[in-house]
Design a protein around this motif. Structure first.
Motif, short mmCIF file in Angstrom:
data_model
loop_
_atom_site.label_atom_id
_atom_site.label_comp_id
_atom_site.label_asym_id
_atom_site.label_seq_id
_atom_site.Cartn_x
_atom_site.Cartn_y
_atom_site.Cartn_z
N TYR A 180 0.84 -1.20 0.00
CA TYR A 180 0.00 0.00 0.00
C TYR A 180 0.87 1.25 0.00
CZ TYR A 180 0.94 0.07 5.06
OH TYR A 180 1.55 0.09 6.28
N LEU A 181 2.16 1.10 0.34
CA LEU A 181 3.10 2.21 0.25
C LEU A 181 3.53 2.38 -1.21
CD1 LEU A 181 5.37 1.49 3.36
CD2 LEU A 181 3.55 3.20 3.17
N PRO A 182 3.86 3.58 -1.63
CA PRO A 182 4.24 3.80 -3.03
C PRO A 182 5.63 3.25 -3.32
CG PRO A 182 4.49 5.83 -1.78
CD PRO A 182 3.83 4.85 -0.85
N PHE A 183 5.82 2.76 -4.55
CA PHE A 183 7.14 2.34 -5.00
C PHE A 183 7.94 3.55 -5.46
CE2 PHE A 183 5.02 -1.81 -5.70
CZ PHE A 183 5.92 -2.62 -5.03
N GLU A 184 9.20 3.58 -5.12
CA GLU A 184 10.11 4.57 -5.69
C GLU A 184 10.48 4.15 -7.11
OE1 GLU A 184 12.44 8.13 -5.20
OE2 GLU A 184 10.83 7.23 -4.02
N THR A 185 10.55 2.83 -7.32
CA THR A 185 10.81 2.26 -8.65
C THR A 185 9.86 1.09 -8.87
OG1 THR A 185 13.17 2.84 -8.49
CG2 THR A 185 12.54 1.19 -10.14
N ASP A 186 9.24 1.04 -10.03
CA ASP A 186 8.37 -0.08 -10.40
C ASP A 186 8.41 -0.18 -11.92
OD1 ASP A 186 6.51 -2.04 -10.72
OD2 ASP A 186 4.84 -0.96 -9.77
N THR A 187 9.37 -0.96 -12.43
CA THR A 187 9.59 -1.02 -13.87
C THR A 187 9.66 -2.46 -14.35
OG1 THR A 187 12.01 -0.99 -13.63
CG2 THR A 187 10.89 1.14 -13.83
N ALA A 188 9.45 -2.64 -15.63
CA ALA A 188 9.60 -3.94 -16.28
C ALA A 188 10.14 -3.72 -17.68
CB ALA A 188 8.28 -4.69 -16.34
N SER A 189 11.06 -4.58 -18.08
CA SER A 189 11.65 -4.47 -19.41
C SER A 189 11.88 -5.86 -19.97
CB SER A 189 12.98 -3.70 -19.35
OG SER A 189 13.91 -4.36 -18.51
N SER A 190 11.90 -5.95 -21.29
CA SER A 190 12.12 -7.24 -21.96
C SER A 190 13.45 -7.23 -22.69
CB SER A 190 10.98 -7.53 -22.94
OG SER A 190 10.89 -6.51 -23.91
N SER A 191 13.99 -8.45 -22.83
CA SER A 191 15.28 -8.59 -23.51
C SER A 191 15.39 -10.02 -24.03
CB SER A 191 16.42 -8.25 -22.54
OG SER A 191 17.66 -8.29 -23.20
N ARG A 192 16.55 -10.35 -24.53
CA ARG A 192 16.82 -11.72 -24.98
C ARG A 192 18.19 -12.11 -24.43
NH1 ARG A 192 14.41 -15.30 -28.05
NH2 ARG A 192 15.59 -16.82 -29.28
N GLN A 193 18.27 -13.36 -23.94
CA GLN A 193 19.47 -13.77 -23.22
C GLN A 193 19.88 -15.18 -23.62
OE1 GLN A 193 19.30 -12.55 -19.14
NE2 GLN A 193 20.70 -14.14 -18.44
N SER A 194 21.17 -15.45 -23.53
CA SER A 194 21.70 -16.78 -23.79
C SER A 194 22.00 -17.48 -22.48
CB SER A 194 22.98 -16.70 -24.63
OG SER A 194 22.72 -16.14 -25.90
N TYR A 195 21.64 -18.76 -22.40
CA TYR A 195 21.90 -19.56 -21.21
C TYR A 195 22.74 -20.77 -21.61
CZ TYR A 195 18.16 -16.85 -19.05
OH TYR A 195 17.38 -15.83 -18.56
N PHE A 196 23.86 -20.94 -20.93
CA PHE A 196 24.73 -22.08 -21.22
C PHE A 196 24.34 -23.24 -20.31
CE2 PHE A 196 28.55 -24.63 -20.48
CZ PHE A 196 28.90 -24.95 -21.80
N VAL A 197 23.96 -24.35 -20.91
CA VAL A 197 23.50 -25.53 -20.17
C VAL A 197 24.40 -26.71 -20.51
CG1 VAL A 197 21.59 -27.12 -19.78
CG2 VAL A 197 21.12 -24.70 -20.19
N PHE A 198 24.87 -27.41 -19.49
CA PHE A 198 25.71 -28.60 -19.69
C PHE A 198 24.95 -29.83 -19.20
CE2 PHE A 198 28.79 -31.74 -18.14
CZ PHE A 198 29.54 -31.95 -19.30
N ASP A 199 24.77 -30.80 -20.08
CA ASP A 199 24.07 -32.04 -19.76
C ASP A 199 25.11 -33.16 -19.65
OD1 ASP A 199 22.46 -34.22 -19.49
OD2 ASP A 199 21.22 -33.82 -21.25
N PRO A 200 25.32 -33.72 -18.44
CA PRO A 200 26.35 -34.75 -18.28
C PRO A 200 25.97 -36.09 -18.86
CG PRO A 200 25.15 -34.43 -16.23
CD PRO A 200 24.65 -33.38 -17.18
N GLY A 201 24.71 -36.29 -19.25
CA GLY A 201 24.28 -37.58 -19.78
C GLY A 201 23.98 -38.56 -18.66
N GLU A 202 23.30 -39.64 -19.02
CA GLU A 202 22.94 -40.65 -18.03
C GLU A 202 23.54 -41.99 -18.44
OE1 GLU A 202 18.78 -40.82 -17.41
OE2 GLU A 202 18.57 -38.69 -16.93
N GLY A 203 24.48 -42.46 -17.63
CA GLY A 203 25.09 -43.76 -17.90
C GLY A 203 26.12 -43.70 -19.01
N ALA A 204 26.71 -44.86 -19.27
CA ALA A 204 27.80 -44.95 -20.24
C ALA A 204 27.31 -44.82 -21.68
CB ALA A 204 28.54 -46.27 -20.07
N MET A 205 26.02 -45.10 -21.91
CA MET A 205 25.50 -45.10 -23.27
C MET A 205 25.16 -43.70 -23.76
SD MET A 205 25.73 -48.23 -24.05
CE MET A 205 24.83 -48.22 -25.59
#
Length: 368
Positions: A180-205
């Motif tokens: 109920y108190l006012p925000f000093e800042t209340d913003t939203a913005s959009s962008s595009r981002q890259s995420y590096f993901v490493f998959d260790p795999g399951e088992g020897a196969m």
């Protein structure tokens, strides 16, 4: 608003009083948090939460604020949220110069709260009246439902509180703003981002692989300035209902148009599931006969069910000690809470509920 860790000068100790509350025992000078997603080494995503907080301890009545507890979640298969990059420093002004006392690593303790939570706890060294204390840390979580909420308000005044959240398109959260108190800042913005993901795999196969995942993101930022302390007042049922905060509930995970997982049910489904959990409602289905002798004495002479319920309520109120309002779930078994005559609010409420369920169920709602 721009707060650099360790950047403390003699001028920061100059104010003897703060205009926001001249009687405050302590002041939050700044509290800045950030949550964002990152790819992990399990072929998935993690949530990274970082917090940087600085307080001024005005007098000894606020020394308890120098003990910090950080709660971490442990999942069903033992995957624990990880705490890292923890730093804590006490600053004092002595002979016109700023002295620094750093928290040693062996002064950080680990305490098990319940089967799904642990507490990391520490107390600032060399604390004095007028000290400035500052700490920061990072929590890495593999649990998407644990996107950290943020409270802009607490039991002491806050000069600046800020929270930034960046969410990739795969995750859909319901945002709950309790403000109920006012925000000093209340913003939203959009962008595009890259995420590096490493998959260790399951088992020897299955061989390991790494990949870069592109995603649209939304970044929301909220800040409040000069937030007054929230204090107990008559006829308030729970202060939590009035704290200025934002929180999140995971609604769905959408990897593609054909791969969508709904995560949020309705209240009836949630209540049904909670009553089956062994650290919430399931203990209420037991006989819990270990309380019979004590409760029989409280029932003796009661003229009706309502008086019986009152007597049982007074018995728990007068003979049990609350360890604090922390957590929703049981931290121990009902039997152990009864034997210790102490527990957290959830433990005591459930113990009272267990006694009423078997002895005066119809009358209990009228007094609780």
């Amino acid at each position: 608003p721009k707060m650099k860790f360790g950047d403390i000068t003699a001028d920061d100790f100059t104010p003897k009083l703060y205009s926001i509350d001249s009687n405050a025992n302590a002041i939050v000078l700044g509290d800045i948090g950030q949550s964002e997603f990152e790819g992990n080494n399990k072929g998935y995503f993690s949530i990274v939460f970082q917090r940087h907080r600085r307080l001024r301890i005005m007098n000894k009545n606020a020394f308890d604020l120098a003990t910090i507890e950080i709660q971490l979640y442990i999942g069903t298969f033992g995957n624990e949220e990880k705490l890292s990059d923890l730093e804590a420093v006490t600053y004092n002004l002595e002979d016109g110069k700023v002295t620094v006392a750093k928290l040693e690593k062996d002064a950080i303790f680990k305490d098990k709260y319940d089967k799904n939570h642990v507490i990391r706890k520490f107390t600032f060294p060399n604390l004095k009246e007028g000290s400035i204390i500052e700490y920061r840390y990072k929590i890495t979580s593999p649990y998407f439902q644990n996107l950290q909420p943020w409270e802009f308000q607490g039991t002491i005044p806050t000069l600046w509180s800020e929270y930034t959240v960046t969410i990739p398109q795969f995750f859909d959260y319901v945002l709950d703003k309790q403000t109920y108190l006012p925000f000093e800042t209340d913003t939203a913005s959009s962008s595009r981002q890259s995420y590096f993901v490493f998959d260790p795999g399951e088992g020897a196969m299955e061989s390991s692989r790494s990949m870069s995942v592109q995603a649209n993101t939304v970044t929301a930022k909220w800040a409040m300035k000069d937030v007054p302390a929230l204090k107990e007042e008559s006829f308030i049922t729970s202060l939590d209902n009035y704290v200025q905060k934002v929180s999140f509930q995971l609604k769905r995970i959408k990897w593609s148009e054909n791969n969508v997982k709904d995560m949020m049910g309705d209240w009836y489904k949630t209540a049904e599931e909670l009553m089956k959990w062994e650290d919430f409602g399931e203990p209420l289905t037991h006989a819990n006969n270990f309380m019979d002798d004590a409760l029989a004495k409280e029932e003796a002479g009661a003229k009706d069910e309502t008086e019986k319920a009152h007597n049982i309520y007074y018995y728990f109120r007068d003979n049990f000690t609350s360890k604090g309002n922390r957590g929703l779930y049981l931290s121990s078994t009902l039997r152990k809470t009864y034997q210790d005559k102490a527990g957290y609010v959830a433990d005591l409420n459930m113990l009272l509920g267990a006694s009423c369920k078997t002895r005066c169920y119809e009358a209990c709602p009228s007094i609780l």
